[in-house]
Design a protein around this motif. Structure first.
Motif, mmCIF file in Angstrom:
data_model
loop_
_atom_site.group_PDB
_atom_site.id
_atom_site.type_symbol
_atom_site.label_atom_id
_atom_site.label_comp_id
_atom_site.label_asym_id
_atom_site.label_seq_id
_atom_site.Cartn_x
_atom_site.Cartn_y
_atom_site.Cartn_z
ATOM 1 N N LEU A 36 -6.537 5.789 -3.423
ATOM 2 C CA LEU A 36 -6.632 4.421 -2.912
ATOM 3 C C LEU A 36 -8.077 3.928 -2.978
ATOM 4 C CD1 LEU A 36 -4.222 4.481 0.151
ATOM 5 C CD2 LEU A 36 -3.844 3.482 -2.080
ATOM 6 N N ARG A 65 9.453 11.336 4.544
ATOM 7 C CA ARG A 65 9.285 10.561 3.327
ATOM 8 C C ARG A 65 8.378 11.301 2.348
ATOM 9 N NH1 ARG A 65 7.196 4.492 3.802
ATOM 10 N NH2 ARG A 65 5.427 5.677 4.550
ATOM 11 N N PHE A 75 8.630 1.109 5.665
ATOM 12 C CA PHE A 75 9.184 -0.160 5.215
ATOM 13 C C PHE A 75 10.087 -0.632 6.339
ATOM 14 C CE2 PHE A 75 8.415 2.584 1.551
ATOM 15 C CZ PHE A 75 7.327 1.903 1.061
ATOM 16 N N TYR A 122 0.074 10.394 -7.483
ATOM 17 C CA TYR A 122 1.341 10.740 -6.832
ATOM 18 C C TYR A 122 2.258 11.490 -7.791
ATOM 19 C CZ TYR A 122 5.806 9.923 -4.509
ATOM 20 O OH TYR A 122 7.022 10.077 -3.922
ATOM 21 N N LEU A 144 13.080 6.104 -1.247
ATOM 22 C CA LEU A 144 12.111 5.458 -2.133
ATOM 23 C C LEU A 144 11.194 6.452 -2.857
ATOM 24 C CD1 LEU A 144 11.093 2.467 -2.853
ATOM 25 C CD2 LEU A 144 9.103 3.219 -1.553
ATOM 26 N N PRO A 145 10.690 7.516 -2.156
ATOM 27 C CA PRO A 145 9.664 8.346 -2.793
ATOM 28 C C PRO A 145 10.075 9.157 -4.017
ATOM 29 C CG PRO A 145 9.609 8.597 -0.422
ATOM 30 C CD PRO A 145 10.853 7.865 -0.746
ATOM 31 N N LEU A 196 0.828 -1.207 0.000
ATOM 32 C CA LEU A 196 0.000 0.000 0.000
ATOM 33 C C LEU A 196 0.862 1.257 0.000
ATOM 34 C CD1 LEU A 196 -3.031 0.872 0.363
ATOM 35 C CD2 LEU A 196 -2.446 1.157 2.778
ATOM 36 N N ALA A 197 1.887 1.244 0.868
ATOM 37 C CA ALA A 197 2.747 2.420 0.957
ATOM 38 C C ALA A 197 3.538 2.601 -0.330
ATOM 39 C CB ALA A 197 3.687 2.289 2.144
ATOM 40 N N ALA A 198 4.045 1.499 -0.882
ATOM 41 C CA ALA A 198 4.810 1.601 -2.129
ATOM 42 C C ALA A 198 3.936 2.189 -3.230
ATOM 43 C CB ALA A 198 5.341 0.230 -2.543
ATOM 44 N N GLU A 199 2.673 1.763 -3.238
ATOM 45 C CA GLU A 199 1.757 2.255 -4.263
ATOM 46 C C GLU A 199 1.490 3.749 -4.073
ATOM 47 O OE1 GLU A 199 -1.924 0.182 -4.393
ATOM 48 O OE2 GLU A 199 -2.256 0.681 -6.488
ATOM 49 N N SER A 200 1.314 4.159 -2.805
ATOM 50 C CA SER A 200 1.018 5.583 -2.633
ATOM 51 C C SER A 200 2.276 6.435 -2.744
ATOM 52 C CB SER A 200 0.261 5.841 -1.338
ATOM 53 O OG SER A 200 0.793 5.110 -0.295
ATOM 54 N N PHE A 201 3.442 5.814 -2.860
ATOM 55 C CA PHE A 201 4.627 6.597 -3.197
ATOM 56 C C PHE A 201 4.986 6.446 -4.668
ATOM 57 C CE2 PHE A 201 5.176 6.927 1.365
ATOM 58 C CZ PHE A 201 5.368 8.292 1.447
ATOM 59 N N PRO A 238 -3.344 5.251 -7.747
ATOM 60 C CA PRO A 238 -2.571 6.041 -6.791
ATOM 61 C C PRO A 238 -1.231 6.539 -7.332
ATOM 62 C CG PRO A 238 -3.430 4.089 -5.732
ATOM 63 C CD PRO A 238 -3.791 3.979 -7.173
ATOM 64 N N HIS A 239 -0.525 5.691 -8.100
ATOM 65 C CA HIS A 239 0.799 6.121 -8.550
ATOM 66 C C HIS A 239 0.724 7.262 -9.555
ATOM 67 C CE1 HIS A 239 0.682 3.812 -12.371
ATOM 68 N NE2 HIS A 239 -0.095 3.025 -11.688
ATOM 69 N N THR A 288 3.114 3.540 7.893
ATOM 70 C CA THR A 288 3.326 2.447 6.955
ATOM 71 C C THR A 288 4.727 2.555 6.403
ATOM 72 O OG1 THR A 288 2.414 3.853 5.274
ATOM 73 C CG2 THR A 288 0.937 2.264 6.225
ATOM 74 N N LYS A 328 4.799 3.990 -6.950
ATOM 75 C CA LYS A 328 5.333 2.835 -7.654
ATOM 76 C C LYS A 328 4.185 2.068 -8.289
ATOM 77 C CE LYS A 328 8.944 4.324 -5.663
ATOM 78 N NZ LYS A 328 9.607 5.433 -6.329
ATOM 79 N N PHE A 366 0.209 8.039 6.524
ATOM 80 C CA PHE A 366 -0.906 7.237 7.002
ATOM 81 C C PHE A 366 -1.080 7.404 8.503
ATOM 82 C CE2 PHE A 366 0.256 5.374 3.037
ATOM 83 C CZ PHE A 366 -0.953 4.950 2.491
#
Lengths: 354, 252
Positions: free
Chosen positions: B53, B164, B91, B77, B102-103, A208-213, B73-74, B89, A215, B85
């Motif tokens: 989402l 992040r 990693f 973004y 990552l972002p 979920l987090a990867a998707e909202s960032f 969502p991507h 959430t 990816k 969140f």
């Protein structure tokens, strides 16, 4: 005489290891890095092997300009003769088979993931792949035009058969297999230390987090299964060429779980771990098979093939009890940024204090 | 001032329950917005709908003049909306520094064809690392950069969530309860940081918050949700004077 025997055992173990290494690396890429439960590894391994057999058999017919049944003894003779006479056929056939096997396996992987993209629960995808692997084996076993059905396709010629001496051509093939495995290993290590590897692990940690960032997880999952299946197909081609024949019953789902055991023993999410797990499994496999031959000549009634399962099972239990993350547990991924921080850390901590 | 986010008549139902009931609101650039309301009033659902989402049942959302509802969502973004969140959430098995790296968008090393060739993406990666260093320093996280995100404290996790989102270089940041479970002085600090980011970079924040004492000191405009509907909005002083606020929280 004894030395010869040892050399041949070492070489065959080494070759099987190289093939297992590619398979374990590919599973580790899919599950260890991205969390995809691929219970259908053997399908992609098999696709590579069958494609190799099919390509080389039909190429031999094409080169010779005849249309014999590829399963007949005459066709086997023809393949071996042509490979002995023509380096172009032997090596070209191998390269063609390698390309066809890997790409076909990759495409099958892509097809299966694309069609199951809406399955969000990983274990359901796992069951779909498991079933796909087993049904494909049954189809190949019963539908002769693919790989001669039950009997299997015999006489896949060593690509170096033209050098004359069978021993030497096996050595050359071993070098080739090792080179392919090494390229796979190095590429995997490089990819996993890149931002791409970071993204894979992030998806595994929290989709979920990867998707909202930002990816695109569906696209990445397709890529991962394409690459993983591509590698498995490559291993399948090498396997078919090394043992010289393909038979459907060689590709039961038990093989899939051997690959899983190798990965779990060695260390999930860690290529060196996967490599050591693959080593353990290959050595146990080859040692029990060799022992089985010796015990048979001595008339000792122990079936080593079953002893093998006992050894693997006990080993698995021991590892899960004492080293649940595998022999070599996963460490933090060290991308260049991480290393930059490490080297700059001293300087910064001084600057912070002042 | 221009409006960067326009939400029009959004409806979202879960099994017949109206989680969002005809919500419309406008967000202007460079401001700090608060979203308040009792539990279950639809605040997080609103964020989930804006960030893609969840898909709204009806209504439309425009970001910078472009319609974004229904996009994955991507894609949203990519257009410049980042979020955190309610429950962090992160990693958890990755170091703090990797979490912040990552972002960023358009990373060359995240493309499969460049990934094995370090030379092609190394300089970009090191630039990003430099930016991450600044952000971690501002959030007082620099000394834990190599810890796994699962090993740092709850407050640090919240800060890392903000960091992040910052790394994404977004235009609008949605923060879901950035100070839940955080000591009051640190919560104050977090809001000061957010406000500073608003002023310095012209970033826009939408913050869900239960602690009005802190939120009302910093937010410029607050939306009050109740049972999925937008029942009141306005600057904190105006909202405090509004009888609806007491009604929503204390009952009739």
């Amino acid at each position: 005489m004894v030395l010869d025997q040892i050399v041949s055992i070492v070489i065959s173990t080494g070759n099987f290891y190289a093939i297992w290494l590619i398979l374990t690396l590919s599973l580790n890429y899919e599950y260890g890095y991205n969390g995809i439960l691929n219970f259908g590894k053997v399908l992609f391994f098999g696709v590579g092997a069958f494609a190799a057999g099919y390509v080389v058999a039909n190429l031999a017919n094409f080169v010779a300009g005849v249309a014999v049944d590829m399963c007949s003894a005459q066709a086997v003779q023809l393949r071996l003769e042509t490979a002995r006479a023509s380096p172009a056929f032997a090596i070209g056939g191998f390269l063609l088979a390698l390309a066809a096997g890997s790409i076909l396996a990759g495409l099958v992987g892509l097809l299966l993931t694309s069609s199951t993209m809406r399955i969000k629960e990983g274990f359901i995808l796992g069951i779909v792949l498991l079933a796909a692997g087993e049904t494909s084996r049954i189809v190949v076993r019963n539908y002769e035009p693919i790989a001669c059905g039950y009997h299997g396709l015999v006489g896949i010629p060593n690509p170096f058969l033209f050098v004359g001496d069978a021993q030497t051509s096996t050595y050359y093939l071993s070098i080739l297999i090792w080179a392919v495995a090494a390229v796979n290993f190095i590429t995997m290590v490089k990819v996993s230390r890149s931002p791409y590897g970071r993204m894979l692990k992030a998806m595994r940690e929290n989709e979920l987090a990867a998707e909202s960032f930002g990816k695109n997880i569906n696209k990445v999952r397709q890529q991962v299964l394409f690459i993983g299946s591509f590698m498995s197909g490559m291993a399948g081609v090498l396997y078919a060429y090394y043992i010289g024949f393909v038979a459907a019953d060689d590709f039961t789902s038990l093989k899939t779980f051997d690959i899983w055991v190798a990965m779990m023993l060695g260390g999930v999410g860690n290529h060196v771990g996967a490599a050591s797990g693959a080593f353990l499994v290959t050595v146990i496999d080859r040692a029990t098979r060799t022992l089985r031959g010796w015990l048979a000549t001595l008339n000792i009634p122990i079936e080593m093939l079953y002893v093998r399962w006992i050894i693997v099972g006990v080993l698995m239990l021991i590892v899960l009890m004492y080293r649940p993350n595998g022999l070599i547990p996963e460490g933090p991924i060290k991308t260049p940024a991480y290393r930059l921080f490490d080297t700059a850390n001293l300087r910064w901590s001084r600057w912070r204090k002042s | 001032m221009e409006e960067i986010l326009v939400v029009e008549n959004i409806v979202k139902t879960f099994y017949g329950l109206k989680a969002l009931d005809n919500i419309s609101l406008k967000i202007k650039r460079g401001r700090l917005y608060g979203v308040i309301g009792p539990n279950g009033s639809g605040k997080s659902t609103l964020f989930n709908v804006i960030s893609g989402l969840l898909k709204p049942d009806s209504g439309s959302i425009y970001f910078m003049g472009e319609r974004i509802d229904g996009l994955p969502p991507h894609e949203i973004y990519k257009r410049g909306i980042a979020r955190s969140f309610q429950i962090p959430t992160l990693f958890l098995k990755m170091p703090v520094i990797e979490n912040t790296l990552l972002p960023p968008k358009k990373q060359k090393g995240e493309m499969l064809r460049y990934a094995p060739f370090q030379r092609s993406w190394e300089s970009q990666e090191l630039n990003l690392a430099g930016r991450a260093k600044d952000i971690l320093h501002n959030l007082k996280l620099i000394h834990v950069y190599r810890n796994q995100a699962g090993e740092i404290s709850g407050g640090q996790m919240k800060l890392l969530e903000i960091g992040r989102a910052m790394m994404a270089e977004p235009k609008l940041i949605l923060l879901d309860e950035p100070t839940a479970g955080i000591a009051p002085n640190l919560a104050e600090e977090i809001f000061k940081t957010i406000k500073a980011l608003c002023d310095r970079y012209g970033l826009t924040f939408m913050v869900i918050e239960h602690r009005y004492d802190i939120l009302f000191q910093h937010a410029e405009h607050v939306f009050l949700l109740n049972e999925g509907a937008l029942v009141a909005e306005g600057p904190p002083s105006q909202l405090l004077a509004n009888p609806v606020l007491a009604q929503v929280y204390l009952g009739d």
